[in-house]
Design a protein around this motif. Structure first.
Motif: not given
Length: 125
Positions: A61, A59, A64-65, A68, A48
């Protein structure tokens, strides 16, 4: 700028960890910061990135999600909140910084001039 990463440890799959990257030395808000990781036998890869003000984040792949990145310039610290951890996230995690005026590619480790010492994250299945 000197960087120190912390917060790694052993966690079960599905768990969470928060990594911290504490900076000392020059004005921290002058730097964009990335988190990278390196698993045994693999190349270092970006996780990130956050710009100097915290207004822009990027980010990989694969995270991601789930991950953070954030920063608190008043505390000279960048954070990486990692949720829903998987065994594949096991690696040594490094934070790195680059001057905000530089031209660079956010995902390239060679772009970053300053590195912390790394903190080990182990995710068990």
């Amino acid at each position: 700028v000197q960087l120190q990463a912390s917060g790694g440890g052993l966690v079960q799959a599905g768990g969470s960890l928060r990594l911290s990257c504490a900076a000392s030395g020059r004005t921290f808000s002058s730097y964009n910061v990335g988190w990278f990781r390196q698993a045994p036998g693999k190349e270092r890869e970006v996780v990130a990135h956050i710009n100097w003000s915290g207004s822009n984040t990027l980010y990989a792949e694969s995270v991601k999600g789930r991950f953070t990145i954030s920063r608190d310039n008043a505390k000279n610290t960048v954070y990486l909140q990692m949720n829903s951890l998987k065994p594949g996230d096991t690696a040594v995690y490094y934070c790195a910084a680059v001057s905000r005026g530089s031209a660079y590619y956010w995902a390239a480790p060679s772009s970053f001039a300053y590195w912390g010492q790394g903190t080990l994250v182990t995710v068990s299945s």
